[in-house]
Scaffold this active site. Structure first.
Site, PDB file in Angstrom:
ATOM      1  N   ASN A 139       2.610 -12.593   3.645  1.00  0.00           N
ATOM      2  CA  ASN A 139       3.716 -11.845   3.624  1.00  0.00           C
ATOM      3  C   ASN A 139       4.426 -12.003   5.230  1.00  0.00           C
ATOM      4  OD1 ASN A 139       6.015 -10.079   3.776  1.00  0.00           O
ATOM      5  ND2 ASN A 139       4.913  -8.324   3.034  1.00  0.00           N
ATOM      6  N   ARG A 196       5.140 -13.989  -0.287  1.00  0.00           N
ATOM      7  CA  ARG A 196       6.290 -12.939  -0.724  1.00  0.00           C
ATOM      8  C   ARG A 196       7.722 -13.504   0.047  1.00  0.00           C
ATOM      9  NH1 ARG A 196       6.116  -6.689   0.521  1.00  0.00           N
ATOM     10  NH2 ARG A 196       8.409  -6.230  -0.148  1.00  0.00           N
ATOM     11  N   ASP A 206      11.499 -10.485  -3.536  1.00  0.00           N
ATOM     12  CA  ASP A 206      11.925  -8.946  -3.482  1.00  0.00           C
ATOM     13  C   ASP A 206      13.020  -8.915  -4.229  1.00  0.00           C
ATOM     14  OD1 ASP A 206      10.091  -7.418  -2.207  1.00  0.00           O
ATOM     15  OD2 ASP A 206      11.211  -7.258  -0.415  1.00  0.00           O
ATOM     16  N   HIS A 217      11.674   4.178  -2.808  1.00  0.00           N
ATOM     17  CA  HIS A 217      10.441   3.638  -2.037  1.00  0.00           C
ATOM     18  C   HIS A 217      11.029   3.835  -0.564  1.00  0.00           C
ATOM     19  CE1 HIS A 217       8.101  -0.148  -0.568  1.00  0.00           C
ATOM     20  NE2 HIS A 217       8.967   0.188   0.501  1.00  0.00           N
ATOM     21  N   ILE A 218      10.483   4.921   0.014  1.00  0.00           N
ATOM     22  CA  ILE A 218      10.936   5.346   1.389  1.00  0.00           C
ATOM     23  C   ILE A 218       9.825   4.949   2.460  1.00  0.00           C
ATOM     24  CG2 ILE A 218      11.631   7.432   2.555  1.00  0.00           C
ATOM     25  CD1 ILE A 218      11.593   8.716  -0.093  1.00  0.00           C
ATOM     26  N   ASN A 241       9.987   2.176   6.347  1.00  0.00           N
ATOM     27  CA  ASN A 241      11.054   1.827   7.259  1.00  0.00           C
ATOM     28  C   ASN A 241      12.075   1.098   6.729  1.00  0.00           C
ATOM     29  OD1 ASN A 241       9.587   2.469   9.651  1.00  0.00           O
ATOM     30  ND2 ASN A 241       8.154   0.826   9.453  1.00  0.00           N
ATOM     31  N   ASP A 281       9.329   6.765  13.522  1.00  0.00           N
ATOM     32  CA  ASP A 281       8.125   7.362  12.589  1.00  0.00           C
ATOM     33  C   ASP A 281       8.458   8.947  12.193  1.00  0.00           C
ATOM     34  OD1 ASP A 281       5.771   8.636  11.725  1.00  0.00           O
ATOM     35  OD2 ASP A 281       4.521   6.945  12.736  1.00  0.00           O
ATOM     36  N   ARG A 282       8.729   9.014  10.658  1.00  0.00           N
ATOM     37  CA  ARG A 282       8.962  10.259  10.604  1.00  0.00           C
ATOM     38  C   ARG A 282       8.252  11.420  10.739  1.00  0.00           C
ATOM     39  NH1 ARG A 282      10.877   5.859   8.360  1.00  0.00           N
ATOM     40  NH2 ARG A 282      12.709   6.262   6.611  1.00  0.00           N
ATOM     41  N   GLU A 330       2.326  -3.878  -3.806  1.00  0.00           N
ATOM     42  CA  GLU A 330       3.069  -5.222  -4.353  1.00  0.00           C
ATOM     43  C   GLU A 330       2.540  -6.569  -4.284  1.00  0.00           C
ATOM     44  OE1 GLU A 330       4.718  -3.427  -0.880  1.00  0.00           O
ATOM     45  OE2 GLU A 330       6.572  -3.623  -1.153  1.00  0.00           O
TER      46      GLU A 330
END
Ligand code: ADP
Length: 426
Positions: A7, A91, A148, A209-210, A212, A285-286, A389
């Protein structure tokens, strides 16, 4: 059969090796900060060898060389020679309307990846580079492409995929909503059907899908019905790490006309300076955002509010679009690891039959297992499902090579009872 997945992203190259049949993971890893200095290689194998080291990686070619070295290394490697690899599964982000399922890469496919680079300028050129390099080193094995866009572009009906602009822009330029991150949504949707104990064609769900990059897919009777990302990987939909999601189309024009910006500068703002990064003033970054918010940083709190409101809004919209749902699924870095995001996304949705079990939600962190975080009484089940994936790519590749791939009806090993997620095997 040993299958390598590659990927090739803009600044990272991810890889994994699998043995088929049985979808046995052998190793996986990533080269990060390609061409940016301070590059790193992280590698782990099922035999418990792991590596995390700084590497010299000026470009993607160097990244792929590093990967070939590490997988054949006498200590960390899992094959003694590249000739043991029988298939390489790549990918690729954009397959347009032409490629709606995984295929063997031939000259037509290469041409299409190049042609669709106009629709995915940050992704397709790097994907193509990875394919060309791997083909150079392994010219005699088949290479496959998994897209994708395929899951949603294949099935989204016309009325959810067309924009209300003159039809000729669709007919002549392919301007429509495609949907992205389909390998992940495909995997978690099938797993969710399994967890519900139902046939996938009977299930309506919303998968979030959470990470980046973030997307939400409305799945109707097992197939994508709508998706939050549309034409590009930038605009429409959720707030992402550095990408804006939903935006009035006049905003970029306004920036050009009134903020004296070039269109490249605007593109840079929308792709790389926006999202939680732009709102918070520098955090991607959360975990940093959550911690800053709890320390009283009001911009960080606002960022969380905007991001999670958007998640909730899409759950509501898609629940209505689907005419009711059986499950909501959270996945990817944030979806799998942030109880706060899940709680805020599902807040006040009891009226839709969505009820979170707070205690279970708070404990569902890390890729340990698949967890039902809803209450026993919740009409709609809420799952945390770690995504995979690569497994979708590998199973597609093996089936294509063995001439048993039926894209619409293919049954994956992870839909079978007794499936043990690959991340639990490392
Ligand atoms: P990508 O789109 O790059 O594949 P990932 O799915 O790996 O992204 O998600 C990466 C993000 O996951 C990080 O930016 C980080 O914000 C988030 N993340 C990881 N662990 C946690 C956690 N414990 N709490 C909140 N967010 C987390």
């Amino acid at each position: 059969m040993i299958i390598l997945t590659l990927n090739c992203g803009s600044s990272s190259v991810k890889y994994s090796l699998w043995e088929m049949p049985g979808a046995k993971p052998l190793c996986q890893g990533i080269v990060e900060r390609v061409g940016m200095g301070d590059s790193t290689l992280t590698h782990k194998s099922v035999s418990n060898t792991s590596k995390n080291q700084e590497v010299d990686c000026p470009d993607h070619e160097a990244a792929i060389d590093l990967i070939f070295d590490v997988i054949t290394d006498s200590e960390s490697g899992v094959v003694s020679d590249l000739s043991e690899i029988e298939v390489v599964a790549h990918r690729v982000v954009h397959g347009g309307e032409k490629y709606t399922h995984s295929v063997i890469i031939d000259e037509d496919v290469i041409g299409a990846i190049d042609e669709f680079a106009i629709l995915a300028p940050l992704h397709n050129p790097n994907n193509l580079l990875g394919i060309r390099m791997a083909q150079k080193v392994m010219p005699s094995v088949p290479h496959t492409a998994s897209w994708d866009t395929a899951f949603s572009a294949a099935y989204m009906p016309r009325h959810t995929s067309l924009y209300a602009i003159p039809y000729k822009f669709y007919a002549e330029y392919g301007i429509r909503r495609y949907g992205y991150q389909g390998l992940s949504h495909s995997y978690v949707a099938k797993r969710a059907a399994r967890l519900l104990g139902r046939n996938r064609s009977e299930v309506n769900l919303i998968s979030l899908h959470i990470g980046n990059g973030s997307t939400v897919t409305a799945v109707k009777k097992g197939r994508p019905y709508d998706q939050s990302l549309g034409f590009s990987t930038c605009g429409e939909g959720l707030v992402m790490g550095t990408r804006c999601g939903d935006l009035d189309p006049i905003v970029p024009l306004f920036m050009i006309q009134h903020a004296n910006m070039t269109h490249q500068e605007v593109e840079d703002v929308l792709y790389r300076q926006s999202g939680v990064f732009g709102l918070s003033g520098g955090y991607i970054d959360r975990r940093d955002i959550i911690s800053a918010a709890s320390d009283g940083d009001t911009r960080a709190q606002l960022t969380l509010d905007v991001e999670c409101y958007r998640l909730r809004k899409y759950i509501g919209a898609y629940a209505a679009a689907l005419g009711g749902i059986d499950a909501v699924v959270f996945t990817a870095g944030v979806g799998e690891n942030s109880p706060l995001h899940r709680q805020l996304a599902c807040q006040d949705l009891d009226f839709l039959g969505i009820q979170l079990d707070r205690k279970v939600n708070n404990s569902a962190v890390g890729r340990q297992s698949e967890v039902d975080i809803s209450t026993v009484d919740s009409k709609v089940k809420v799952f945390v499902i770690p995504t995979d994936e690569e497994l979708v790519m590998v199973e597609d590749a093996a089936a294509i090579i063995e001439d048993r791939f039926d894209p619409d009806n293919f049954t994956y090993s992870f839909e079978q009872p007794g499936y043990v997620p690959s991340y639990l095997r490392f």
